[in-house]
Scaffold this motif. Structure first.
Motif, PDB file in Angstrom:
ATOM      1  N   PHE A  72      19.138 -34.206  35.579  1.00 46.58           N
ATOM      2  CA  PHE A  72      17.559 -35.337  35.985  1.00 46.58           C
ATOM      3  C   PHE A  72      17.107 -35.119  34.682  1.00 46.58           C
ATOM      4  O   PHE A  72      16.527 -33.402  34.959  1.00 46.58           O
ATOM      5  N   SER A 154      20.033 -39.322  51.143  1.00 48.29           N
ATOM      6  CA  SER A 154      21.529 -39.324  51.485  1.00 48.29           C
ATOM      7  C   SER A 154      22.012 -37.840  51.773  1.00 48.29           C
ATOM      8  O   SER A 154      21.403 -37.446  52.759  1.00 48.29           O
ATOM      9  N   ALA A 155      23.782 -38.714  52.279  1.00 47.66           N
ATOM     10  CA  ALA A 155      24.198 -37.370  53.390  1.00 47.66           C
ATOM     11  C   ALA A 155      23.484 -35.836  52.459  1.00 47.66           C
ATOM     12  O   ALA A 155      24.420 -35.586  51.994  1.00 47.66           O
ATOM     13  N   SER A 160      23.470 -26.095  53.885  1.00 45.79           N
ATOM     14  CA  SER A 160      23.256 -26.508  52.640  1.00 45.79           C
ATOM     15  C   SER A 160      21.602 -26.535  52.015  1.00 45.79           C
ATOM     16  O   SER A 160      21.607 -25.989  50.805  1.00 45.79           O
ATOM     17  N   GLU A 184      27.578 -33.249  56.127  1.00 43.31           N
ATOM     18  CA  GLU A 184      28.581 -32.852  57.106  1.00 43.31           C
ATOM     19  C   GLU A 184      28.382 -32.188  57.993  1.00 43.31           C
ATOM     20  O   GLU A 184      29.156 -31.932  59.471  1.00 43.31           O
ATOM     21  N   ASP A 332      30.040 -43.794  46.431  1.00 44.31           N
ATOM     22  CA  ASP A 332      29.278 -42.699  46.007  1.00 44.31           C
ATOM     23  C   ASP A 332      30.046 -42.110  44.437  1.00 44.31           C
ATOM     24  O   ASP A 332      30.992 -42.260  44.116  1.00 44.31           O
ATOM     25  N   GLY A 337      26.051 -35.717  43.611  1.00 41.85           N
ATOM     26  CA  GLY A 337      25.828 -33.996  43.769  1.00 41.85           C
ATOM     27  C   GLY A 337      25.878 -33.399  44.955  1.00 41.85           C
ATOM     28  O   GLY A 337      26.803 -34.215  45.350  1.00 41.85           O
ATOM     29  N   GLY A 339      26.044 -29.480  47.644  1.00 37.96           N
ATOM     30  CA  GLY A 339      25.295 -27.496  47.541  1.00 37.96           C
ATOM     31  C   GLY A 339      26.517 -26.972  46.354  1.00 37.96           C
ATOM     32  O   GLY A 339      26.045 -25.544  46.046  1.00 37.96           O
ATOM     33  N   SER A 378      25.700 -44.229  45.836  1.00 39.34           N
ATOM     34  CA  SER A 378      24.208 -42.989  45.650  1.00 39.34           C
ATOM     35  C   SER A 378      25.697 -42.337  44.121  1.00 39.34           C
ATOM     36  O   SER A 378      26.323 -42.686  44.144  1.00 39.34           O
ATOM     37  N   ASN A 399      21.492 -44.779  48.915  1.00 37.67           N
ATOM     38  CA  ASN A 399      20.719 -43.058  49.501  1.00 37.67           C
ATOM     39  C   ASN A 399      20.343 -42.438  47.800  1.00 37.67           C
ATOM     40  O   ASN A 399      21.475 -42.460  47.108  1.00 37.67           O
ATOM     41  N   GLU A 403      17.363 -36.973  44.086  1.00 40.84           N
ATOM     42  CA  GLU A 403      15.816 -37.225  43.959  1.00 40.84           C
ATOM     43  C   GLU A 403      15.237 -36.727  45.422  1.00 40.84           C
ATOM     44  O   GLU A 403      13.445 -36.504  45.351  1.00 40.84           O
ATOM     45  N   MET A 405      14.989 -33.927  47.398  1.00 37.41           N
ATOM     46  CA  MET A 405      14.862 -33.177  47.287  1.00 37.41           C
ATOM     47  C   MET A 405      13.758 -32.281  46.678  1.00 37.41           C
ATOM     48  O   MET A 405      12.424 -31.576  46.235  1.00 37.41           O
TER      49      MET A 405
HETATM   50  C1  FMN Z   1      22.711 -29.908  48.454  1.00 39.38           C
HETATM   51  C2  FMN Z   1      23.786 -31.561  48.442  1.00 39.38           C
HETATM   52  C3  FMN Z   1      24.726 -30.893  49.759  1.00 39.38           C
HETATM   53  C4  FMN Z   1      25.261 -32.419  49.772  1.00 39.38           C
HETATM   54  N1  FMN Z   1      25.967 -32.243  50.996  1.00 39.38           N
HETATM   55  C5  FMN Z   1      26.517 -33.605  51.402  1.00 39.38           C
HETATM   56  C6  FMN Z   1      27.595 -33.808  52.694  1.00 39.38           C
HETATM   57  O1  FMN Z   1      27.473 -32.740  53.365  1.00 39.38           O
HETATM   58  N2  FMN Z   1      27.906 -34.760  53.006  1.00 39.38           N
HETATM   59  C7  FMN Z   1      28.943 -35.881  50.976  1.00 39.38           C
HETATM   60  O2  FMN Z   1      29.459 -36.880  51.650  1.00 39.38           O
HETATM   61  N3  FMN Z   1      27.524 -35.477  50.195  1.00 39.38           N
HETATM   62  C8  FMN Z   1      26.816 -34.340  50.025  1.00 39.38           C
HETATM   63  N4  FMN Z   1      26.264 -34.301  49.624  1.00 39.38           N
HETATM   64  C9  FMN Z   1      25.913 -35.316  48.350  1.00 39.38           C
HETATM   65  C10 FMN Z   1      24.677 -36.635  48.572  1.00 39.38           C
HETATM   66  O3  FMN Z   1      25.310 -36.957  49.512  1.00 39.38           O
HETATM   67  C11 FMN Z   1      25.294 -38.014  47.576  1.00 39.38           C
HETATM   68  O4  FMN Z   1      25.957 -38.367  48.004  1.00 39.38           O
HETATM   69  C12 FMN Z   1      25.204 -37.067  45.521  1.00 39.38           C
HETATM   70  O5  FMN Z   1      24.407 -36.113  45.798  1.00 39.38           O
HETATM   71  C13 FMN Z   1      24.619 -38.359  45.218  1.00 39.38           C
HETATM   72  O6  FMN Z   1      23.327 -38.731  45.158  1.00 39.38           O
HETATM   73  P1  FMN Z   1      22.256 -38.274  43.907  1.00 39.38           P
HETATM   74  O7  FMN Z   1      21.946 -38.865  42.890  1.00 39.38           O
HETATM   75  O8  FMN Z   1      20.794 -38.468  44.741  1.00 39.38           O
HETATM   76  O9  FMN Z   1      22.049 -36.278  44.298  1.00 39.38           O
HETATM   77  C14 FMN Z   1      25.057 -33.718  49.519  1.00 39.38           C
HETATM   78  C15 FMN Z   1      24.542 -33.309  47.727  1.00 39.38           C
HETATM   79  C16 FMN Z   1      23.771 -32.152  47.729  1.00 39.38           C
HETATM   80  C17 FMN Z   1      22.866 -32.333  46.128  1.00 39.38           C
END
Ligand code: FMN
Length: 519
Positions: A72, A154-155, A160, A184, A332, A337, A339, A378, A399, A403, A405
């Motif tokens: 970003f 989002s998840a 994490s 998860e 997705d 993103g 962890g 997402s 989702n 963002e 965070m």
């Molecule tokens: C710290 C962190 C932990 C995440 N943990 C999971 C998870 O447990 N399960 C999952 O399906 N996606 C996980 N993701 C992925 C996000 O849910 C999301 O699908 C992905 O980051 C895209 O969204 P964003 O671009 O808004 O970050 C995680 C992402 C981050 C940054």
């Protein structure tokens, strides 16, 4: 003794400095064996390691221009921070973006915008923007769910993220009327502060596993019955940052609290395999989904990053013939993103969101199935213009993870995998998370969501529509090639979105399945 102390006391500061440097030289050349540079260039070699370690911060603060950082850039982060703090998030003097750049998005505005009359729900609440579809309606689930917000968390698991971060997100979605996906790591007390929750599990079945690590329906039913704020269930097949990659949760990270939440043993390594043990082919997956939906009464969906389409084709055919299947699909993007993930996966495995989503949507459209499914997107979609593009392509909700965070203080230090997150958001270190002020941060998440929805509605009105579900592919242009040609999305991705039935915002407001009302 006195003479020795007197001798030491008489050593001048520059002699101490020389002694210190001599010790460093001896250590660099004769003692340490790991670093060639400090062996070959004693003392000065350390400068290189020091500068390398502070390089990212130096570039982020002083060198990188406003638009060049990834994931970003500074303008995007600044927009989220300002929106979350309810500060002025405008920019002066016109755009500083190269609007002729590849993949730049344009929303085609109408000659006359949509007119909001004085009794319209958006005249009363400028950020009222529920999902136009009801999750689980087609499959007649016992407890269908209409998300009260088109933008949601989002998840991301507790584990994490820190306890305080998860709590801030949950309290924030409650204020904003959105939902919170658990990620998860199971349903923690920090996810249970009143916001709508989507319970998510992957191959580790954390929180709903038996002692051998297999899925336990009994535990899932108990979890759903004990926590009425759980509104839907998401089965993770893969995520954009690391599709098909299993993982190990090291025993040393498993505290008593995490063990209780995830239903694992304290101090013992736990494996999340790449595959599910509850099903091994597409038909079995559909049976699994139906079984969960029947036993819990909740809508059930799947989350995946997209690459090959053969098994999706099989899923579509099964859905068509059996009239069963997932109530929602979260797509997705490969830019998503995590962890922690190996760069070879994060950079290369699975398609970016626009390509993955368009492939999948077209496939389901070919089988006339798009109306049955709520599509959630997402992958860096937490900005109003990006969301407009996603909705025009067929998304019904989005989702956001990173963002969200950032709205609660993440500074994109990109060290989530080290447990040293300086903002306390992605760490289990008690000291680092002690700076998080939960009531303040939850307000910030809520304010980011509200500002996002308000601007998204304004863009929608500018395009002549009442709800973003009305966006068509031809409403958005994108710059497509090196010659800076811009083309509408339908001519770029070769499909037209199926029209989403929509009777007006008031109709959504009156819906008995509308979420965001947990107390
Ligand atoms: C710290 C962190 C932990 C995440 N943990 C999971 C998870 O447990 N399960 C999952 O399906 N996606 C996980 N993701 C992925 C996000 O849910 C999301 O699908 C992905 O980051 C895209 O969204 P964003 O671009 O808004 O970050 C995680 C992402 C981050 C940054």
């Amino acid at each position: 003794m006195d003479t020795v102390l007197e001798f030491i006391g008489n050593i001048s500061w520059w002699m101490w400095l020389l002694i210190f440097l001599a010790i460093v030289v001896i250590r660099d050349v004769f003692v340490q064996k790991a670093h060639t540079i400090s062996h070959n260039f004693p003392i000065v070699g350390h400068l290189r390691y020091m500068l390398e370690s502070i390089g990212p911060e130096m570039r982020q603060y002083f060198v990188a221009n406003n638009r060049e950082e990834l994931p970003f850039n500074r303008i995007e982060r600044g927009w989220i921070y300002a929106s979350a703090k309810h500060e002025n998030n405008y920019e002066g003097f016109g755009t500083d973006r190269d609007i002729y750049a590849h993949q730049h998005i344009f929303v085609n505005n109408a000659m006359m915008p949509f007119k909001v009359d004085k009794n319209h729900p958006n005249a009363i609440d400028k950020s009222f923007l529920p999902c136009a579809k009801v999750i689980g309606a087609y499959n007649k689930r016992k407890k269908p769910y209409r998300p009260a917000s088109v933008i949601n968390v989002s998840a991301m698991s507790f584990g994490s993220l820190s306890a305080k971060a998860v709590e801030s997100l949950n309290k924030g979605v409650k204020i904003a009327g959105a939902y919170h996906n658990t990620g998860e790591g199971g349903l923690s007390p920090y996810h249970s502060n009143g916001g709508d929750v989507i319970f998510h599990f992957g191959t580790g079945y954390f929180g709903v596993r038996d002692k051998d690590g297999n899925f336990s329906m009994e535990k899932l039913v108990e979890l759903v019955n004990n926590n009425p704020f759980v509104r839907a269930i998401e089965i993770k097949l893969s995520q954009g940052a690391k599709p098909g990659k299993g993982g190990v949760l090291p025993g040393k990270k498993i505290t008593q609290e995490i063990a209780n939440i995830r239903h694992v043993e304290v101090g013992k390594d736990v494996l999340s395999p790449p595959n599910h043990s509850a099903f091994s082919n597409v038909q079995e997956m559909v049976d699994f989904i139906e079984n969960i939906a029947q036993q819990t009464g909740l809508p059930v969906g799947i989350k995946a990053a997209i690459g090959k389409l053969e098994q999706w084709e099989e899923l579509a055919q099964i859905m068509k013939t059996t009239k069963k299947g997932p109530d929602f699909i979260t797509v997705d993007g490969g830019e998503g993103g995590t962890g922690a993930a190996p760069p070879s996966f994060a950079d290369h495995v699975s398609l970016p969101w626009v390509y993955g989503f368009s492939d999948l949507y077209k496939l389901f459209q070919k089988h006339d199935l798009t109306e049955r499914i709520v599509f959630i997107g997402s992958g860096k979609l937490g900005f109003p213009a990006k969301a407009a593009m996603a909705f025009a392509m067929g998304a019904d909700c989005i989702n956001v993870a990173r963002e969200a965070m950032m709205s609660i203080g993440c500074i994109q230090a990109q060290i989530c995998h080290t447990n040293r997150c300086p903002s306390g958001v992605a760490t289990q270190n008690k000291w680092l998370q002690s700076g998080i002020n939960v009531p303040l941060k939850s307000e910030r998440l809520a304010q980011y969501f509200k500002t996002f929805r308000k601007e998204f509605i304004e863009i929608t009105h500018a395009a002549g529509y009442e709800h973003p579900c009305q966006f068509k592919m031809s409403d958005i242009d994108v710059n497509v090639d090196d010659h800076n040609l811009s083309k509408e999305l339908d001519r770029t991705y070769y499909y037209n979105k199926t029209i989403v039935p929509f009777k007006g915002m008031q109709d959504l407001k009156n819906c008995k399945h509308l979420g965001g009302k947990n107390t």
